[in-house]
Design a protein around this motif. Sequence first.
Motif, mmCIF file in Angstrom:
data_model
loop_
_atom_site.group_PDB
_atom_site.id
_atom_site.type_symbol
_atom_site.label_atom_id
_atom_site.label_comp_id
_atom_site.label_asym_id
_atom_site.label_seq_id
_atom_site.Cartn_x
_atom_site.Cartn_y
_atom_site.Cartn_z
ATOM 1 N N ALA A 24 -31.283 -74.671 -41.303
ATOM 2 C CA ALA A 24 -31.761 -75.953 -40.762
ATOM 3 C C ALA A 24 -31.264 -77.118 -41.605
ATOM 4 C CB ALA A 24 -33.287 -75.952 -40.683
ATOM 5 N N ARG A 25 -31.391 -77.023 -42.928
ATOM 6 C CA ARG A 25 -30.938 -78.109 -43.806
ATOM 7 C C ARG A 25 -29.424 -78.212 -43.776
ATOM 8 N NH1 ARG A 25 -30.677 -82.985 -45.101
ATOM 9 N NH2 ARG A 25 -29.890 -83.431 -47.194
ATOM 10 N N TYR A 26 -28.731 -77.088 -43.650
ATOM 11 C CA TYR A 26 -27.271 -77.141 -43.571
ATOM 12 C C TYR A 26 -26.835 -77.977 -42.370
ATOM 13 C CZ TYR A 26 -22.412 -75.822 -43.106
ATOM 14 O OH TYR A 26 -21.038 -75.874 -42.977
ATOM 15 N N CYS A 27 -27.422 -77.730 -41.202
ATOM 16 C CA CYS A 27 -27.063 -78.481 -39.995
ATOM 17 C C CYS A 27 -27.447 -79.946 -40.126
ATOM 18 C CB CYS A 27 -27.738 -77.855 -38.778
ATOM 19 S SG CYS A 27 -27.110 -76.229 -38.321
ATOM 20 N N GLU A 28 -28.612 -80.196 -40.692
ATOM 21 C CA GLU A 28 -29.073 -81.577 -40.853
ATOM 22 C C GLU A 28 -28.099 -82.387 -41.703
ATOM 23 O OE1 GLU A 28 -32.932 -83.968 -42.732
ATOM 24 O OE2 GLU A 28 -32.939 -81.779 -42.590
ATOM 25 N N HIS A 29 -27.677 -81.818 -42.831
ATOM 26 C CA HIS A 29 -26.761 -82.561 -43.705
ATOM 27 C C HIS A 29 -25.359 -82.609 -43.114
ATOM 28 C CE1 HIS A 29 -25.536 -84.544 -47.308
ATOM 29 N NE2 HIS A 29 -24.681 -83.602 -47.654
ATOM 30 N N LEU A 60 -23.902 -81.260 -31.414
ATOM 31 C CA LEU A 60 -24.053 -80.041 -32.204
ATOM 32 C C LEU A 60 -24.926 -79.059 -31.434
ATOM 33 C CD1 LEU A 60 -23.836 -78.477 -34.967
ATOM 34 C CD2 LEU A 60 -25.968 -79.614 -35.597
ATOM 35 N N ARG A 61 -24.443 -77.853 -31.289
ATOM 36 C CA ARG A 61 -25.253 -76.822 -30.641
ATOM 37 C C ARG A 61 -26.390 -76.415 -31.563
ATOM 38 N NH1 ARG A 61 -24.581 -73.726 -26.283
ATOM 39 N NH2 ARG A 61 -25.759 -71.792 -26.130
ATOM 40 N N ASP A 62 -27.570 -76.287 -30.991
ATOM 41 C CA ASP A 62 -28.766 -75.962 -31.771
ATOM 42 C C ASP A 62 -29.508 -74.839 -31.065
ATOM 43 O OD1 ASP A 62 -30.953 -75.850 -33.375
ATOM 44 O OD2 ASP A 62 -31.839 -77.728 -32.685
ATOM 45 N N ASP A 63 -29.434 -73.641 -31.633
ATOM 46 C CA ASP A 63 -30.106 -72.489 -31.044
ATOM 47 C C ASP A 63 -31.491 -72.254 -31.631
ATOM 48 O OD1 ASP A 63 -28.005 -71.865 -29.337
ATOM 49 O OD2 ASP A 63 -26.944 -70.741 -30.883
ATOM 50 N N THR A 64 -31.943 -73.183 -32.491
ATOM 51 C CA THR A 64 -33.238 -72.983 -33.134
ATOM 52 C C THR A 64 -34.395 -73.507 -32.285
ATOM 53 O OG1 THR A 64 -33.083 -75.095 -34.315
ATOM 54 C CG2 THR A 64 -32.153 -73.158 -35.398
ATOM 55 N N GLY A 65 -34.092 -74.340 -31.305
ATOM 56 C CA GLY A 65 -35.153 -74.926 -30.488
ATOM 57 C C GLY A 65 -34.937 -74.655 -29.013
#
Length: 293
Positions: A83-88, A172-177
């Motif tokens: 999560a932090r990797y994608c955020e930064h 950005l693709r986000d598979d966490t939500g």
Amino acid sequence: MNWRWGRKSSRAEAEEAPPQVEVQAEEPVEQPVAQQAEPVITHPWGERGEQWKPWLQRSQAGVDLFVWWTDPGNHIRSLVGEARYCEHLVELLSRASPRDCAALGLGCTRRTDRSCREPETCRLDPVERTGAELRGRTGPIPGACDSFWDCWTPYELNVDFTDDERHRAVHLRDDTGDLSVRLWVDGVPVAQDIMLERTGHWLDDRFYVVEAEGPEDHPEQRLAFGQLACHIISLVVHDAERAATQVFVPGPQEIWTDPRVRRDGDTLRLYADLAAAEADRPDRVVPAAPPSP
């Protein structure tokens, strides 16, 4: 008395002995000189890092992004978490330049499925352009292309720059939500509560336009092919100068299957499809600047 200090050869042995042959020394054969092997690049940045080094030496933002994206051995991801990797990553991309993105090895406007093949040209400073030359950049060109795609990682990045490079949109693709694609414009989250298309386009270097899922209760709504999987489409318009977003949802009588938008002074003209846009039959004419909250 005759002492026999040695044995004398018999006549037969003398006849069988081979004649003495003078042996000449062979001339030394000149050995071919071994070709010098090309230097092996052993550092974790690889050949791409060498190719873009002249630019990266000038771009601190590019270096930060390059190190974060390359992440040899996934050490950064294991340290900070996904999560932090994608955020930064989004933070870094939101202040990146086209050349910073090209150095990552992303696909570009010229070829979305492969990295830049002519970094010796694209890493140069852009030349001044005027008129029609300002509309879109396709390499090889000094300053690199204006759009970049990631076709190889789960992030499926898409980065679109305005012609003047003042603004950039990051998908950005986000598979966490619950949403498969998220969007930021200059670091500002855009329409984070609805399903968005994975790419959009700039309008007049100010407004970023992207399609979104249409209303489920629309009388013409049905499943369709594509990222959004719906026949009726909504439209999102983000004003980069004001950092403000408008979401336009079609009403029951508006059949937006391929919605288009044009700017006319201080207004935006919304069309149901390409045919309506070409005939200049807008379904709506709205203020370009969203109303104050």
